[in-house]
Design a protein around this motif. Structure first.
Motif, mmCIF file in Angstrom:
data_model
loop_
_atom_site.group_PDB
_atom_site.id
_atom_site.type_symbol
_atom_site.label_atom_id
_atom_site.label_comp_id
_atom_site.label_asym_id
_atom_site.label_seq_id
_atom_site.Cartn_x
_atom_site.Cartn_y
_atom_site.Cartn_z
ATOM 1 N N LEU A 77 -17.951 -7.528 -3.572
ATOM 2 C CA LEU A 77 -16.504 -7.288 -3.526
ATOM 3 C C LEU A 77 -16.082 -6.279 -4.584
ATOM 4 C CD1 LEU A 77 -15.219 -10.945 -2.955
ATOM 5 C CD2 LEU A 77 -14.956 -9.034 -1.362
ATOM 6 N N ALA A 78 -16.681 -6.353 -5.748
ATOM 7 C CA ALA A 78 -16.381 -5.383 -6.806
ATOM 8 C C ALA A 78 -16.789 -3.977 -6.370
ATOM 9 C CB ALA A 78 -17.109 -5.778 -8.096
ATOM 10 N N TYR A 134 1.996 4.688 3.429
ATOM 11 C CA TYR A 134 3.373 4.997 3.042
ATOM 12 C C TYR A 134 4.129 3.775 2.521
ATOM 13 C CZ TYR A 134 2.429 9.199 5.800
ATOM 14 O OH TYR A 134 1.886 10.356 6.292
ATOM 15 N N GLU A 135 3.517 2.602 2.587
ATOM 16 C CA GLU A 135 4.217 1.363 2.230
ATOM 17 C C GLU A 135 3.674 0.732 0.947
ATOM 18 O OE1 GLU A 135 5.302 -1.589 5.143
ATOM 19 O OE2 GLU A 135 4.407 -0.352 6.708
ATOM 20 N N GLN A 136 4.578 0.107 0.190
ATOM 21 C CA GLN A 136 4.145 -0.738 -0.912
ATOM 22 C C GLN A 136 3.393 -1.914 -0.303
ATOM 23 O OE1 GLN A 136 4.444 -0.351 -4.162
ATOM 24 N NE2 GLN A 136 5.859 1.371 -4.305
ATOM 25 N N SER A 137 2.099 -2.037 -0.642
ATOM 26 C CA SER A 137 1.264 -3.027 0.032
ATOM 27 C C SER A 137 0.354 -3.744 -0.955
ATOM 28 C CB SER A 137 0.397 -2.359 1.109
ATOM 29 O OG SER A 137 1.192 -1.689 2.059
ATOM 30 N N GLN A 138 0.149 -5.015 -0.665
ATOM 31 C CA GLN A 138 -0.789 -5.828 -1.434
ATOM 32 C C GLN A 138 -1.905 -6.259 -0.495
ATOM 33 O OE1 GLN A 138 0.916 -9.350 -3.191
ATOM 34 N NE2 GLN A 138 -0.745 -9.588 -4.669
ATOM 35 N N PRO A 153 -6.892 6.385 -3.690
ATOM 36 C CA PRO A 153 -6.242 6.043 -4.975
ATOM 37 C C PRO A 153 -4.721 6.084 -4.841
ATOM 38 C CG PRO A 153 -7.012 8.312 -5.011
ATOM 39 C CD PRO A 153 -7.436 7.744 -3.679
ATOM 40 N N ASN A 154 -4.181 5.107 -4.114
ATOM 41 C CA ASN A 154 -2.769 5.108 -3.749
ATOM 42 C C ASN A 154 -1.976 4.228 -4.718
ATOM 43 O OD1 ASN A 154 -0.251 4.879 -2.483
ATOM 44 N ND2 ASN A 154 -1.156 4.917 -0.430
ATOM 45 N N PRO A 155 -1.038 4.790 -5.466
ATOM 46 C CA PRO A 155 -0.251 3.986 -6.413
ATOM 47 C C PRO A 155 0.641 2.943 -5.724
ATOM 48 C CG PRO A 155 0.655 6.206 -6.221
ATOM 49 C CD PRO A 155 -0.649 6.216 -5.491
ATOM 50 N N LYS A 156 0.853 3.074 -4.420
ATOM 51 C CA LYS A 156 1.656 2.092 -3.690
ATOM 52 C C LYS A 156 0.869 0.821 -3.367
ATOM 53 C CE LYS A 156 4.631 5.438 -1.259
ATOM 54 N NZ LYS A 156 5.943 4.916 -1.668
ATOM 55 N N HIS A 157 -0.455 0.865 -3.571
ATOM 56 C CA HIS A 157 -1.316 -0.230 -3.146
ATOM 57 C C HIS A 157 -1.844 -1.050 -4.314
ATOM 58 C CE1 HIS A 157 -2.350 1.908 0.932
ATOM 59 N NE2 HIS A 157 -1.098 1.507 0.846
ATOM 60 N N GLU A 158 -1.879 -2.358 -4.100
ATOM 61 C CA GLU A 158 -2.460 -3.305 -5.065
ATOM 62 C C GLU A 158 -3.557 -4.078 -4.340
ATOM 63 O OE1 GLU A 158 -1.113 -7.603 -6.897
ATOM 64 O OE2 GLU A 158 0.411 -6.012 -6.796
ATOM 65 N N TYR A 159 -4.710 -4.271 -5.019
ATOM 66 C CA TYR A 159 -5.853 -4.902 -4.366
ATOM 67 C C TYR A 159 -6.284 -6.174 -5.083
ATOM 68 C CZ TYR A 159 -6.165 -0.366 -2.088
ATOM 69 O OH TYR A 159 -5.879 0.763 -1.379
ATOM 70 N N ASN A 160 -6.617 -7.196 -4.283
ATOM 71 C CA ASN A 160 -7.150 -8.451 -4.802
ATOM 72 C C ASN A 160 -8.403 -8.789 -4.010
ATOM 73 O OD1 ASN A 160 -4.605 -9.568 -6.440
ATOM 74 N ND2 ASN A 160 -3.890 -8.706 -4.493
ATOM 75 N N THR A 161 -9.446 -9.271 -4.697
ATOM 76 C CA THR A 161 -10.657 -9.701 -4.007
ATOM 77 C C THR A 161 -10.840 -11.202 -4.181
ATOM 78 O OG1 THR A 161 -12.035 -9.195 -5.935
ATOM 79 C CG2 THR A 161 -11.789 -7.463 -4.272
#
Length: 282
Positions: free
Chosen positions: A69-70, A27-31, A81-89
């Motif tokens: 990681l990829a 439910y949260e904007q998350s990185q 597939p959550n639009p609130k989430h951003e992912y970095n590896t």
């Protein structure tokens, strides 16, 4: 935006922690920062017999880690597939503790999430060696997810405390966010044979209450000789599904976070375990 780091050793236990994390903060904007530290893999490699091969081996291990990681990133996008989430590896040549703490400082990380055990998965240990080191030394809240723990909203939270040490406002705010998202109740457990609190304890208890104004709180005192037994009994009696403790010098948790002690006394945690740090960061 919530900032979350998830170390991985590419085990199923680590992937389960990732699945739990994306659900917990859905439910949260998350990185999210998915981190693999690989120095030990290089130094402990059987083929490492000369300095000439060292740099080549580092490159081989990093390329393999980046590929894995990829693959994790692809799996995350499939399951959440959550639009609130951003992912970095990130793959880093360094120790897990050093690389994690550097990332915590650089990105001002809110929480670290990982499995209670990794690849070694020793059934006789509550925490694997990496998780135990993270719980002791990483300078941000740590959420440890037991093997095969399936995500359920944390409705009933247990927070054992003696109210002696001051709480950190930022970390209580994290707890407040979780309880508001899921309408959870926090049960504070004080294990003591005495009803009366000192002035310091009363002030710290009042600070907790004022820092969690939107949360449902319930305070308990149990007269017991053994803290671990008291925690186990309370979890079972009240059907607790989420455990919170504070790690600080001379705290309840510091005494438990000795591997020989924690496993001898049988603190085999089967529910998510959030450690709020009260160490160097603040």
């Amino acid at each position: 935006m919530r900032k979350i780091v998830i170390p991985t050793d590419f085990s199923e236990n680590a992937m389960n922690a990732i699945r739990y994390a994306v659900e917990l903060f859905k439910y949260e904007q998350s990185q999210f920062f998915i981190l693999h530290a690989y120095a030990d893999e290089v130094y402990d490699h059987n083929a490492l017999v000369s300095r000439d091969f060292f740099d080549e081996l580092k490159e081989i291990v990093q390329k393999k880690a980046d590929k894995q990681l990829a693959h994790i990133l692809e799996e995350i996008h499939q399951i959440s597939p959550n639009p609130k989430h951003e992912y970095n590896t990130l793959s880093s040549f360094g120790t897990l503790i050093d690389e994690t703490n550097d990332l915590v400082d650089k990105e001002n990380i809110d929480i670290l999430i990982m499995g209670t055990r990794g690849k070694t998965d020793d059934r006789n240990l509550t925490f694997g060696s990496n998780t135990l080191q993270v719980l002791k030394y990483v300078k941000c809240p740590v959420l440890a997810i037991p093997k095969k723990c399936v995500y359920n909203p944390p409705k009933k939270i247990l927070f054992p405390t003696d109210y002696v040490l001051p709480f950190m406002r930022r970390e209580l705010k994290l707890l407040s966010t979780l309880t508001q998202s899921f309408r959870s109740k926090i049960h504070f457990l004080y294990v003591s044979g005495f009803d009366k609190l000192s002035i310091r304890q009363e002030d710290n208890k009042a600070f907790v209450t004022s820092s969690l104004p939107e949360s449902e709180l319930e305070f308990h005192r149990v007269d017991a000789n053994n803290l671990t037994t008291a925690i186990h009994d309370f979890i079972k009696k009240h059907e607790i599904d989420f455990l919170v403790m504070v790690n600080s010098r001379h705290s309840y948790l510091e005494n438990l976070l000795q591997q020989s002690t924690i496993d001898t006394i049988g603190l085999y945690i089967q529910i998510p375990f959030l450690t709020l740090q009260n160490l160097q960061r603040y």
